[in-house]
Design a protein around this motif. Structure first.
Motif, PDB file in Angstrom:
ATOM      1  N   LYS A  78       1.098  -1.166   0.258  1.00 20.16           N
ATOM      2  CA  LYS A  78      -0.071   0.488   0.099  1.00 20.16           C
ATOM      3  C   LYS A  78       0.952   1.303   0.019  1.00 20.16           C
ATOM      4  O   LYS A  78       0.493   2.036   0.127  1.00 20.16           O
ATOM      5  N   GLU A  79       1.932   1.420   0.593  1.00 14.89           N
ATOM      6  CA  GLU A  79       2.731   1.822   0.496  1.00 14.89           C
ATOM      7  C   GLU A  79       3.655   2.063  -0.394  1.00 14.89           C
ATOM      8  O   GLU A  79       4.890   2.228  -0.855  1.00 14.89           O
ATOM      9  N   SER A 113      10.689   4.551  -4.480  1.00 21.22           N
ATOM     10  CA  SER A 113       9.135   4.395  -4.898  1.00 21.22           C
ATOM     11  C   SER A 113       9.231   2.858  -5.356  1.00 21.22           C
ATOM     12  O   SER A 113       9.787   2.395  -5.918  1.00 21.22           O
ATOM     13  N   THR A 114       8.764   2.109  -5.218  1.00 22.15           N
ATOM     14  CA  THR A 114       8.877   0.611  -4.648  1.00 22.15           C
ATOM     15  C   THR A 114       7.749   0.173  -6.244  1.00 22.15           C
ATOM     16  O   THR A 114       8.425  -0.910  -6.208  1.00 22.15           O
ATOM     17  N   ALA A 115       6.229   1.153  -6.733  1.00 19.95           N
ATOM     18  CA  ALA A 115       5.688   0.935  -7.912  1.00 19.95           C
ATOM     19  C   ALA A 115       7.535   0.606  -8.550  1.00 19.95           C
ATOM     20  O   ALA A 115       7.029  -0.448  -9.882  1.00 19.95           O
ATOM     21  N   ILE A 124      18.396   8.122  -7.741  1.00 22.07           N
ATOM     22  CA  ILE A 124      20.229   7.183  -7.349  1.00 22.07           C
ATOM     23  C   ILE A 124      19.878   6.493  -8.296  1.00 22.07           C
ATOM     24  O   ILE A 124      19.132   5.125  -8.722  1.00 22.07           O
ATOM     25  N   ASP A 125      21.297   5.383  -8.696  1.00 22.73           N
ATOM     26  CA  ASP A 125      21.477   4.820  -9.796  1.00 22.73           C
ATOM     27  C   ASP A 125      21.728   3.915  -8.804  1.00 22.73           C
ATOM     28  O   ASP A 125      22.837   3.017  -8.750  1.00 22.73           O
ATOM     29  N   LEU A 139      18.360  -2.708   0.592  1.00 20.25           N
ATOM     30  CA  LEU A 139      17.262  -1.731   0.495  1.00 20.25           C
ATOM     31  C   LEU A 139      16.288  -1.887   1.348  1.00 20.25           C
ATOM     32  O   LEU A 139      15.685  -1.756   3.023  1.00 20.25           O
ATOM     33  N   MET A 140      15.622  -2.692   1.140  1.00 21.67           N
ATOM     34  CA  MET A 140      14.504  -2.701   1.599  1.00 21.67           C
ATOM     35  C   MET A 140      13.862  -3.686   2.091  1.00 21.67           C
ATOM     36  O   MET A 140      13.111  -3.765   3.354  1.00 21.67           O
TER      37      MET A 140
END
Length: 228
Positions: free
Chosen positions: A132-133, A144-146, A157-158, A167-168
């Motif tokens: 949802k986030e 941006s998770t999408a 950022i590359d 990171l996630m």
């Protein structure tokens, strides 16, 4: 259903033919290239889902190609190398490779590793769609998770696919301490044969790219955590 496309950049014809035969038999759609230049041209037109890349090519280093591909595309890369030294393998991972296969190899291992990488990416994509986030903000960083993309001060950022996954994983488990082995097993896969130094290298690169060392902290003699 559209077939998964795999590009094989390998100058040894016998090895390239073996990989092509085995992967086609498993239902993948493949194309081959024998040089870096041919491989780059094929990559731009074929648009593969995964790249099998030889370390030593006649016109260009596989490491240089790996670096260019990582900068321009968001696709997993598996290095094929005759080098068995762990330092060389870590160097490949630092340049953006997701995994490596050492010659001589068993074709079944190659297929298994490819399946594991593709399955992990598919799971990550499903998670991104289901979450949802869709836009996460941390200080001056936006995720941006999408799109699986990260910005700092409104500039992209590359990050490599592995850096993003790392990171996630840490962010979604804020406050939890992960050992290096746990991160290796979770982000790279339990069957990954790499060294835990790979985690240290990726954490260092991630901190540098994010421009802040206080988000991902080192827990002495244990591992890492993302601060709450």
């Amino acid at each position: 259903m559209e077939k998964t496309k795999i590009l094989i950049i390998e100058d040894e014809a016998a090895i390239a033919d073996l990989l092509e035969y085995g992967l086609n038999k498993e239902g993948y759609l493949t194309k081959k290239a024998q040089t870096g230049a041919e491989g780059w041209n094929t990559l731009e037109t074929f648009k593969p889902d995964l790249l099998l890349l030889d370390w030593m090519l006649p016109d260009e280093s596989g490491l240089d190609i790996c670096k260019k591909v990582t900068a321009a595309y968001n696709m997993p890369i598996v290095m094929i190398t005759a080098k068995s030294d762990i330092t060389d393998k870590i160097l490949g991972l630092e340049f953006g490779a997701d995994d490596y296969i050492t010659k001589p190899f068993d074709l079944r291992e190659v297929v298994a590793r490819i399946r594991t990488i593709l399955r992990r990416i598919a799971q990550a994509n499903r998670t991104s769609v289901e979450t949802k986030e869709e836009l996460i903000r941390i200080k001056d960083i936006a995720i941006s998770t999408a799109e699986r993309m990260v910005k700092k001060n409104d500039e992209w950022i590359d990050l490599t696919p592995k850096e993003y996954d790392l990171l996630m994983m840490l962010y979604q488990n804020r406050g939890r301490i992960f050992t290096r082995t746990e991160l290796l097993d979770t982000v790279w896969g339990y069957d990954y044969a790499g060294d835990t130094r790979t985690v240290d290298t990726h954490i260092q690169r991630l901190r540098k790219k994010l421009g802040c060392s206080d988000l991902i902290t080192t827990v002495f003699s244990i591992g890492y955590k993302f601060e709450k």
